[in-house]
Structures are given as C-alpha cells and as structure tokens.
Motif scaffolding. Structure first.
Motif, short mmCIF file in Angstrom:
data_model
loop_
_atom_site.label_atom_id
_atom_site.label_comp_id
_atom_site.label_asym_id
_atom_site.label_seq_id
_atom_site.Cartn_x
_atom_site.Cartn_y
_atom_site.Cartn_z
N PRO A 68 -16.79 1.99 -4.93
CA PRO A 68 -16.26 3.23 -4.35
C PRO A 68 -14.80 3.52 -4.71
N ASN A 69 -14.05 2.50 -5.12
CA ASN A 69 -12.64 2.67 -5.46
C ASN A 69 -12.38 2.95 -6.93
N ILE A 70 -13.43 2.99 -7.74
CA ILE A 70 -13.27 3.32 -9.16
C ILE A 70 -13.10 4.83 -9.28
N VAL A 71 -11.95 5.23 -9.79
CA VAL A 71 -11.65 6.65 -9.95
C VAL A 71 -12.20 7.17 -11.27
N ARG A 72 -12.05 6.35 -12.32
CA ARG A 72 -12.45 6.80 -13.66
C ARG A 72 -12.66 5.60 -14.56
N ILE A 73 -13.64 5.72 -15.45
CA ILE A 73 -13.80 4.78 -16.55
C ILE A 73 -13.82 5.64 -17.81
N HIS A 74 -12.93 5.30 -18.74
CA HIS A 74 -12.82 6.11 -19.96
C HIS A 74 -12.81 5.20 -21.19
N THR A 75 -13.57 5.59 -22.18
CA THR A 75 -13.62 4.84 -23.43
C THR A 75 -12.81 5.56 -24.49
N VAL A 76 -11.86 4.86 -25.08
CA VAL A 76 -11.08 5.41 -26.18
C VAL A 76 -11.86 5.22 -27.49
N CYS A 77 -12.43 4.03 -27.66
CA CYS A 77 -13.24 3.69 -28.83
C CYS A 77 -14.05 2.45 -28.49
N THR A 78 -14.78 1.90 -29.45
CA THR A 78 -15.60 0.72 -29.17
C THR A 78 -14.77 -0.55 -28.97
N PHE A 85 -8.52 2.19 -10.84
CA PHE A 85 -8.97 1.65 -9.57
C PHE A 85 -7.98 2.06 -8.49
N LYS A 86 -8.48 2.67 -7.43
CA LYS A 86 -7.63 3.08 -6.32
C LYS A 86 -7.42 1.88 -5.40
N ILE A 87 -6.18 1.38 -5.34
CA ILE A 87 -5.85 0.24 -4.51
C ILE A 87 -5.79 0.66 -3.05
N ASN A 88 -5.10 1.77 -2.79
CA ASN A 88 -5.02 2.36 -1.46
C ASN A 88 -4.69 3.84 -1.63
N LYS A 89 -4.33 4.53 -0.57
CA LYS A 89 -4.08 5.97 -0.67
C LYS A 89 -2.92 6.30 -1.61
N ARG A 90 -2.00 5.38 -1.73
CA ARG A 90 -0.79 5.64 -2.51
C ARG A 90 -0.80 5.06 -3.93
N HIS A 127 0.25 3.64 -11.03
CA HIS A 127 1.38 2.86 -10.56
C HIS A 127 1.48 1.52 -11.29
N TYR A 128 0.34 0.93 -11.57
CA TYR A 128 0.29 -0.37 -12.24
C TYR A 128 -0.67 -0.30 -13.41
N THR A 129 -0.36 -1.07 -14.46
CA THR A 129 -1.24 -1.15 -15.63
C THR A 129 -1.35 -2.60 -16.06
N MET A 130 -2.59 -3.02 -16.32
CA MET A 130 -2.86 -4.35 -16.87
C MET A 130 -3.59 -4.15 -18.20
N LEU A 131 -3.13 -4.84 -19.22
CA LEU A 131 -3.79 -4.84 -20.52
C LEU A 131 -4.40 -6.22 -20.69
N ILE A 132 -5.73 -6.27 -20.79
CA ILE A 132 -6.44 -7.54 -20.90
C ILE A 132 -7.38 -7.49 -22.10
N GLY A 133 -7.87 -8.63 -22.52
CA GLY A 133 -8.87 -8.64 -23.58
C GLY A 133 -8.68 -9.78 -24.56
N ASP A 134 -9.33 -9.61 -25.69
CA ASP A 134 -9.28 -10.58 -26.79
C ASP A 134 -8.51 -9.92 -27.92
N PHE A 135 -7.32 -10.43 -28.20
CA PHE A 135 -6.46 -9.83 -29.22
C PHE A 135 -6.57 -10.53 -30.56
N ASN A 136 -7.44 -11.52 -30.65
CA ASN A 136 -7.64 -12.26 -31.91
C ASN A 136 -6.31 -12.59 -32.57
N ALA A 137 -5.40 -13.13 -31.77
CA ALA A 137 -4.06 -13.47 -32.24
C ALA A 137 -3.63 -14.77 -31.58
N LYS A 138 -2.78 -15.50 -32.28
CA LYS A 138 -2.18 -16.71 -31.72
C LYS A 138 -0.70 -16.43 -31.57
N VAL A 139 -0.22 -16.41 -30.31
CA VAL A 139 1.19 -16.10 -30.09
C VAL A 139 2.06 -17.36 -30.08
#
Length: 180
Positions: A68-78, A85-90, A127-139
């Motif tokens: 119920p808290n998912i506002v939108r799911i959008h695909t940029v590409c594959t 995700f709505k955390i709360n009203k604000r 308000h907040y952004t998290m970037l997650i995933g597999d970057f196929n990189a060794k930092v």
C-alpha cells in the motif's frame, strides 16, 4: 540465482519465510518482458527483462505489508528501475535497482548505463534515495583521502570499472555505504 521459472520463485518465497525483509532489489532475474506478479504469499514481484531473451533483467520483491505504500514503480531500461515508497505523510524513499554491464560489454554500454542511472536519480524527487544493485565493479580499498565516496573498509584491488563507479559516485555525491 535466477528467477526464470515459477519453481524458482517458490524456492525464493520459502527462503524469505526465514528472514526479516521489506524490499529486495534483484539483478539477473532472467525473465522476459515486464510484469508484476502477486505471489501466493501475497508479496509482490515486479520485474523487467529483455523482450526476446532470458538473460539479465532486474526486479523488486516487495513485502505484502508495504504494497500500500508503493507510490510508483518505473523502469528506465532493462538495467535500471526504481520504486518510490511512502515512509510517512511527509517523507518518501526512492530505491533504484541497477544491474551494470559486465567487462565483456563495450564502454559505450557502461556509459549508457550510468546515464540511465542518472535519469532515475533525477526523475521524481524524494526525500531519500538509495542506489542498489550489481555494478560489476571492484572498488577495492580507498585510494587516497580525496575519495569521499569510500570508507576505510574496502576489500581487494580496484579494477577499471571500479574507477568508473567511484567517479560516478563522486559526481552524484553518493557513497559506498558498506565500506564505512
């Protein structure tokens, strides 16, 4: 592991019964097209893969209590998608799931990938952004004190794609959080 078959999804559902989770970003779903499936447990699986091939792909598994808290799911590409995700009203949170090309892909594809990630970051402010995933990189380890994106807990050697990832993180003021 792949999620290309319904049997694999059932296996994943069984595994998730034994851990606490909320939203899981998935790389390498190996499913064709884009779809949203409500699983037997009531959880939601949203994915996007290639139309004509069962390789790659990305997705989100969302716990039923959060649907119920998912506002939108959008695909940029594959390789890049995000959910809001709505955390709360604000406050709201954007989670970007990314799956970078491997080193066997040309540099043009990796540049397009980072441009797609940039598009996802700029589209729909939260308000907040998290970037997650597999970057196929060794930092690897922090190379010098000017690398603000890295903490002191790196591991191994950095490769060329790791350099590209660190450059991107600096440009976007992001951090490799598990290195802090």
């Amino acid at each position: 592991q792949t999620l290309s078959s319904e049997a694999k999804i059932l296996e994943l559902e069984e595994e998730l019964r034994h851990i606490k989770w909320d939203i899981v970003g998935i790389s390498e779903v190996r499913r064709r097209g884009e779809d949203q499936i409500t699983l037997k447990s009531g959880h939601m699986f949203h994915f996007r893969g290639e139309e004509n091939s069962s390789v790659g792909g990305i997705g989100f598994l969302i716990h039923k209590k959060h649907i119920p808290n998912i506002v939108r799911i959008h695909t940029v590409c594959t390789r890049v998608m995000y959910l809001i995700f709505k955390i709360n009203k604000r406050y709201s949170l954007k989670i970007i799931q990314a799956y970078a090309p491997t080193t066997s892909h040309p540099d043009e594809e990796i540049e397009q990938f980072y441009e797609d990630v940039r598009i996802a970051m700029q589209d729909t402010q939260t308000h907040y952004t998290m970037l997650i995933g597999d970057f196929n990189a060794k930092v690897g380890f922090k190379q010098d004190q000017t690398e603000s994106a890295m903490g002191k807990f790196g591991y191994g050697e950095r490769n060329e794609r790791g350099n590209r990832l660190i450059d991107f993180l600096h440009q976007e003021n992001l951090f490799v959080m598990n290195s802090f």
